[in-house]
Write an enzyme that holds these catalytic residues in place. Sequence first.
Site, PDB file in Angstrom:
ATOM      1  N   ARG A  76     -36.451  -0.343 -10.436  1.00 27.14           N
ATOM      2  CA  ARG A  76     -37.392   0.096 -11.455  1.00 27.14           C
ATOM      3  C   ARG A  76     -38.633  -0.786 -11.399  1.00 27.14           C
ATOM      4  NH1 ARG A  76     -36.204  -1.442 -15.821  1.00 27.14           N
ATOM      5  NH2 ARG A  76     -34.170  -2.388 -15.462  1.00 27.14           N
ATOM      6  N   TYR A 204     -36.820   6.265  -6.366  1.00 28.06           N
ATOM      7  CA  TYR A 204     -35.683   5.380  -6.593  1.00 28.06           C
ATOM      8  C   TYR A 204     -35.158   5.407  -8.032  1.00 28.06           C
ATOM      9  CZ  TYR A 204     -32.418   1.615  -6.223  1.00 28.06           C
ATOM     10  OH  TYR A 204     -31.253   0.911  -6.225  1.00 28.06           O
ATOM     11  N   GLY A 205     -33.896   5.630  -8.157  1.00 33.83           N
ATOM     12  CA  GLY A 205     -33.115   5.408  -9.382  1.00 33.83           C
ATOM     13  C   GLY A 205     -33.819   5.703 -10.682  1.00 33.83           C
ATOM     14  N   LYS A 213     -33.040   6.750 -17.657  1.00 30.19           N
ATOM     15  CA  LYS A 213     -33.820   5.838 -18.507  1.00 30.19           C
ATOM     16  C   LYS A 213     -34.948   6.564 -19.234  1.00 30.19           C
ATOM     17  CE  LYS A 213     -31.214   2.664 -16.905  1.00 30.19           C
ATOM     18  NZ  LYS A 213     -30.322   1.788 -17.636  1.00 30.19           N
ATOM     19  N   HIS A 233     -28.919   1.318 -24.708  1.00 32.16           N
ATOM     20  CA  HIS A 233     -28.539   0.914 -23.353  1.00 32.16           C
ATOM     21  C   HIS A 233     -27.162   0.244 -23.439  1.00 32.16           C
ATOM     22  CE1 HIS A 233     -29.770  -1.509 -19.474  1.00 32.16           C
ATOM     23  NE2 HIS A 233     -29.146  -0.404 -19.155  1.00 32.16           N
ATOM     24  N   SER A 255     -29.825  -4.898 -17.776  1.00 32.71           N
ATOM     25  CA  SER A 255     -29.584  -4.339 -16.450  1.00 32.71           C
ATOM     26  C   SER A 255     -28.907  -5.361 -15.537  1.00 32.71           C
ATOM     27  CB  SER A 255     -30.904  -3.897 -15.834  1.00 32.71           C
ATOM     28  OG  SER A 255     -31.506  -2.933 -16.661  1.00 32.71           O
ATOM     29  N   CYS A 257     -26.042  -6.807 -15.831  1.00 29.12           N
ATOM     30  CA  CYS A 257     -25.388  -7.902 -16.547  1.00 29.12           C
ATOM     31  C   CYS A 257     -23.960  -7.554 -16.955  1.00 29.12           C
ATOM     32  CB  CYS A 257     -26.213  -8.312 -17.757  1.00 29.12           C
ATOM     33  SG  CYS A 257     -27.716  -9.190 -17.275  1.00 29.12           S
ATOM     34  N   GLY A 258     -23.370  -6.518 -16.357  1.00 32.51           N
ATOM     35  CA  GLY A 258     -21.933  -6.342 -16.516  1.00 32.51           C
ATOM     36  C   GLY A 258     -21.428  -5.132 -17.286  1.00 32.51           C
ATOM     37  N   THR A 260     -21.084  -1.838 -16.313  1.00 35.10           N
ATOM     38  CA  THR A 260     -20.150  -1.019 -15.534  1.00 35.10           C
ATOM     39  C   THR A 260     -18.809  -1.734 -15.395  1.00 35.10           C
ATOM     40  OG1 THR A 260     -22.017  -0.075 -14.340  1.00 35.10           O
ATOM     41  CG2 THR A 260     -19.835   0.225 -13.353  1.00 35.10           C
ATOM     42  N   ASP A 282     -23.491   3.069 -19.195  1.00 32.42           N
ATOM     43  CA  ASP A 282     -24.899   2.661 -19.234  1.00 32.42           C
ATOM     44  C   ASP A 282     -25.644   3.110 -20.482  1.00 32.42           C
ATOM     45  OD1 ASP A 282     -26.981   1.281 -17.745  1.00 32.42           O
ATOM     46  OD2 ASP A 282     -27.934   3.230 -17.432  1.00 32.42           O
ATOM     47  N   ASN A 372     -29.991  -4.784  -5.236  1.00 27.33           N
ATOM     48  CA  ASN A 372     -29.972  -3.669  -6.190  1.00 27.33           C
ATOM     49  C   ASN A 372     -29.524  -2.366  -5.516  1.00 27.33           C
ATOM     50  OD1 ASN A 372     -30.361  -2.549  -8.828  1.00 27.33           O
ATOM     51  ND2 ASN A 372     -32.340  -1.720  -8.192  1.00 27.33           N
ATOM     52  N   ARG A 374     -27.137   0.683  -4.826  1.00 26.83           N
ATOM     53  CA  ARG A 374     -26.414   1.391  -5.899  1.00 26.83           C
ATOM     54  C   ARG A 374     -25.544   2.514  -5.360  1.00 26.83           C
ATOM     55  NH1 ARG A 374     -27.579   0.025 -11.638  1.00 26.83           N
ATOM     56  NH2 ARG A 374     -29.019  -1.700 -11.403  1.00 26.83           N
ATOM     57  N   ARG A 405     -27.246 -12.661 -20.053  1.00 31.89           N
ATOM     58  CA  ARG A 405     -26.835 -13.543 -18.968  1.00 31.89           C
ATOM     59  C   ARG A 405     -27.464 -14.893 -19.265  1.00 31.89           C
ATOM     60  NH1 ARG A 405     -25.648 -12.759 -13.238  1.00 31.89           N
ATOM     61  NH2 ARG A 405     -25.484 -10.520 -13.567  1.00 31.89           N
ATOM     62  N   GLY A 499     -11.880  -9.025 -15.379  1.00 32.99           N
ATOM     63  CA  GLY A 499     -10.676  -8.621 -16.116  1.00 32.99           C
ATOM     64  C   GLY A 499     -10.337  -9.576 -17.258  1.00 32.99           C
TER      65      GLY A 499
HETATM   66  P1  GTP Z   1     -27.135  -1.598 -14.850  1.00 37.44           P
HETATM   67  O1  GTP Z   1     -26.496  -0.470 -14.102  1.00 37.44           O
HETATM   68  O2  GTP Z   1     -28.288  -2.206 -14.104  1.00 37.44           O
HETATM   69  O3  GTP Z   1     -27.539  -1.248 -16.239  1.00 37.44           O
HETATM   70  O4  GTP Z   1     -26.100  -2.823 -14.848  1.00 37.44           O
HETATM   71  P2  GTP Z   1     -24.678  -3.139 -15.518  1.00 37.44           P
HETATM   72  O5  GTP Z   1     -24.904  -3.806 -16.823  1.00 37.44           O
HETATM   73  O6  GTP Z   1     -23.788  -1.945 -15.490  1.00 37.44           O
HETATM   74  O7  GTP Z   1     -24.118  -4.272 -14.523  1.00 37.44           O
HETATM   75  P3  GTP Z   1     -22.819  -4.320 -13.588  1.00 37.44           P
HETATM   76  O8  GTP Z   1     -21.549  -4.123 -14.335  1.00 37.44           O
HETATM   77  O9  GTP Z   1     -23.060  -3.419 -12.438  1.00 37.44           O
HETATM   78  O10 GTP Z   1     -22.841  -5.848 -13.099  1.00 37.44           O
HETATM   79  C1  GTP Z   1     -23.907  -6.392 -12.390  1.00 37.44           C
HETATM   80  C2  GTP Z   1     -23.585  -7.710 -11.773  1.00 37.44           C
HETATM   81  O11 GTP Z   1     -22.975  -8.600 -12.698  1.00 37.44           O
HETATM   82  C3  GTP Z   1     -22.628  -7.594 -10.599  1.00 37.44           C
HETATM   83  O12 GTP Z   1     -23.105  -8.399  -9.550  1.00 37.44           O
HETATM   84  C4  GTP Z   1     -21.324  -8.120 -11.127  1.00 37.44           C
HETATM   85  O13 GTP Z   1     -20.544  -8.688 -10.126  1.00 37.44           O
HETATM   86  C5  GTP Z   1     -21.766  -9.118 -12.186  1.00 37.44           C
HETATM   87  N1  GTP Z   1     -20.760  -9.224 -13.272  1.00 37.44           N
HETATM   88  C6  GTP Z   1     -20.256  -8.200 -13.988  1.00 37.44           C
HETATM   89  N2  GTP Z   1     -19.334  -8.635 -14.886  1.00 37.44           N
HETATM   90  C7  GTP Z   1     -19.268  -9.977 -14.723  1.00 37.44           C
HETATM   91  C8  GTP Z   1     -18.492 -11.003 -15.361  1.00 37.44           C
HETATM   92  O14 GTP Z   1     -17.694 -10.772 -16.257  1.00 37.44           O
HETATM   93  N3  GTP Z   1     -18.708 -12.275 -14.925  1.00 37.44           N
HETATM   94  C9  GTP Z   1     -19.601 -12.565 -13.932  1.00 37.44           C
HETATM   95  N4  GTP Z   1     -19.737 -13.843 -13.569  1.00 37.44           N
HETATM   96  N5  GTP Z   1     -20.334 -11.627 -13.301  1.00 37.44           N
HETATM   97  C10 GTP Z   1     -20.174 -10.345 -13.701  1.00 37.44           C
HETATM   98  C1  SPV Z   2     -30.824  -0.332 -15.028  1.00 36.66           C
HETATM   99  O1  SPV Z   2     -31.739  -0.909 -14.396  1.00 36.66           O
HETATM  100  O2  SPV Z   2     -30.526  -0.665 -16.201  1.00 36.66           O
HETATM  101  C2  SPV Z   2     -30.035   0.738 -14.379  1.00 36.66           C
HETATM  102  C3  SPV Z   2     -30.430   1.173 -13.037  1.00 36.66           C
HETATM  103  O3  SPV Z   2     -29.095   1.228 -14.975  1.00 36.66           O
HETATM  104  S1  SPV Z   2     -31.764   2.300 -13.045  1.00 36.66           S
HETATM  105  O4  SPV Z   2     -31.213   3.647 -13.206  1.00 36.66           O
HETATM  106  O5  SPV Z   2     -32.457   2.189 -11.744  1.00 36.66           O
HETATM  107  O6  SPV Z   2     -32.659   2.005 -14.123  1.00 36.66           O
HETATM  108 MN    MN Z   3     -28.824   0.334 -17.040  1.00 39.93          MN
END
Ligand code: GTP
Ligand code: SPV
Ligand code: MN
Length: 589
Positions: A76, A204-205, A213, A233, A255, A257-258, A260, A282, A372, A374, A405, A499
């Site tokens: 983005r 892109y995305g 978004k 979000h 984004s 930060c965990g 998914t 998301d 990034n 995906r 984070r 986990g």
């Molecule tokens: P967007 O799709 O961008 O909105 O992101 P998201 O919030 O869904 O993030 P996602 O779960 O994909 O995690 C992104 C990054 O954070 C990855 O590199 C993960 O490995 C890391 N991560 C996720 N959960 C944890 C956790 O509990 N601890 C740590 N240290 N890293 C984590």
């Molecule tokens: C984010 O950046 O929070 C995402 C990926 O979920 S994107 O769809 O590219 O915005």
């Molecule tokens: Mn997101």
Amino acid sequence: MKNPGERTTKNKEIISWVDEMTRLCQPDHVFWCDGSEEEKDVLTTEAVAKGILIKLNQEKLPGCYYHRSHPNDVARVEQCTFICSESAEDAGPTNNWAPPQEMYQKLYGLCKGAMKGRTMYVVPYLMGPLGSPLSKVGIELTDSIYVVLSMRIMARMGNIAYEHLAERNDFNRGLHTMLDLNPDRRYIAHFPQDNTIVSVGSNYGGNVLLGKKCLALRIGSCLARKEGWLAEHMLILGVESPAGEKTYVAAAFPSACGKTNFAMLVPPPHFKGWKVWTVGDDICWMKPGPDGRLYAINPESGYFGVVPGTNSKSNPNAVKTISRDTVYTNVALLPDGDVWWEGKDGPVPKECLDWKGNKWTPESKEKAAHPNSRFAAPMVNNPVLDPQADDPKGVPISALIFGGRRASTMPLVFETFDWIHGVYAGATMGSEMTAAAAGGAGQLRRDPMAMLPFCGYNMGDYFRHWLTMRKRIKNPPRIFHVNWFRKDESGTSLWPGFGENMRVLKWIVDRCHGRIGAVESSLGWTPRLEDFDITGLDRFGPEQFNKLQAIEAKEWKQEVTSQEELFISLHATLPKELLFQKELLLSRL
Ligand code: GTP
Ligand code: SPV
Ligand code: MN
């Protein structure tokens, strides 16, 4: 039998808008998508023939395809994202603003004849379950076949959208054209007063999958303010206890930060009989229900998730989800048509092609997969998809969780004292920037409620809307704050995460049901060691727990000073309740 690309709607408003945009963009063909399997096959074959998609090894990855985006177009772009409300004040100081007429003129100028020699795809899509009062319809016009095939995964695409819309014409108008992917002519512009989005110069995305978004959050937040709901979000998950009790929570993390990972969490063996189900990973649309609780739907139907770091230890459910019917973007490609990324299960390959298509070996300095990179995968592939994920009523939310984070300052978990305090904790959230947006990775910034790049109006008014919502929710969820990312002085992570976050989730769930203790701290209610289950955790005892939960007055005075900057920039619209919260916090430190 109809031919692929024939129009399937009689909605006059849609037809006349598509005509108007066709005259503007002058495509060679107009292809009306219906969402069928035949259509998917036709478009996929064409995308492969044109080199837009590469067919992956179908034995290892059935139904999976590979895409490389332009190297200047991998995330983005917040500096190119505009909220073109009538007044600059309504966009507020956290958004880029331009006068709507000026922006329409500029962008329609760029779109003029932009689709000559190309096909314009008409992509009708439904955000949310069919028939839900919370669902919304959008139509995206695009000259990108990659966008069409991704939208097909990410949203309920095709005739289902016309069915939901029926005779109404309150659909979102989205126009997307790639132009020549020149970053100097890249704009993602939102016109809340017209329910319209224009995106040019990217493929892109979040810049181009307009349901995500652009509609679900930026335009969505404007609709939510007007109509009395919340567009956030946030992930949504359901926790099931061994006795079968189900508790739903929604969590806002910025984004990458965990979200998914948390939404698909697999409880550690110690939590026998506990199970986590995913509703969404998301985006969350929430509205008070007839019983006075807050009900949430996931408007999406797929996951556009971060690939690097995904493996059977960190996120086994994602590994299964992306094993078929998935479009991979900007990962590395193996000689046998499999894909690879940093942090994948198994050995590092001796050789592959990196995300740019260059030869890569373990000696290479650059990463093989873009940070990034995906996956776009359908949610029905998720082995722990919640049985209610498609329920038009939504699911009742017992807890809201905010989390950034943060290498320091923020404890693992605390519970806020009440709704207003919870809104303050969300509003002042800070987080280190990630690769999900271009620029600034690692820098700490304020990201209120993880919505800094996604709030479609004045951030102060958004906080006011949150405060007002309290009066419409008889039984509000409790509000918590978490931080999976705290480190010690030597830079070592204090918390294993993934986990093991189940331990935090369990405390949160038990708090919601009023059956576990806590102690009052300056930040809020925090677990004592006896309230928090650490059995079975490797090299983790009371000392580590105390470090994780430590509240250092010195760090917190700095933290409040840094929050001040956001508050000062929002002074014209900032609700005074949040200033009082700041004063109360200072008096407790
Ligand atoms: P967007 O799709 O961008 O909105 O992101 P998201 O919030 O869904 O993030 P996602 O779960 O994909 O995690 C992104 C990054 O954070 C990855 O590199 C993960 O490995 C890391 N991560 C996720 N959960 C944890 C956790 O509990 N601890 C740590 N240290 N890293 C984590
Ligand atoms: C984010 O950046 O929070 C995402 C990926 O979920 S994107 O769809 O590219 O915005
Ligand atoms: Mn997101």
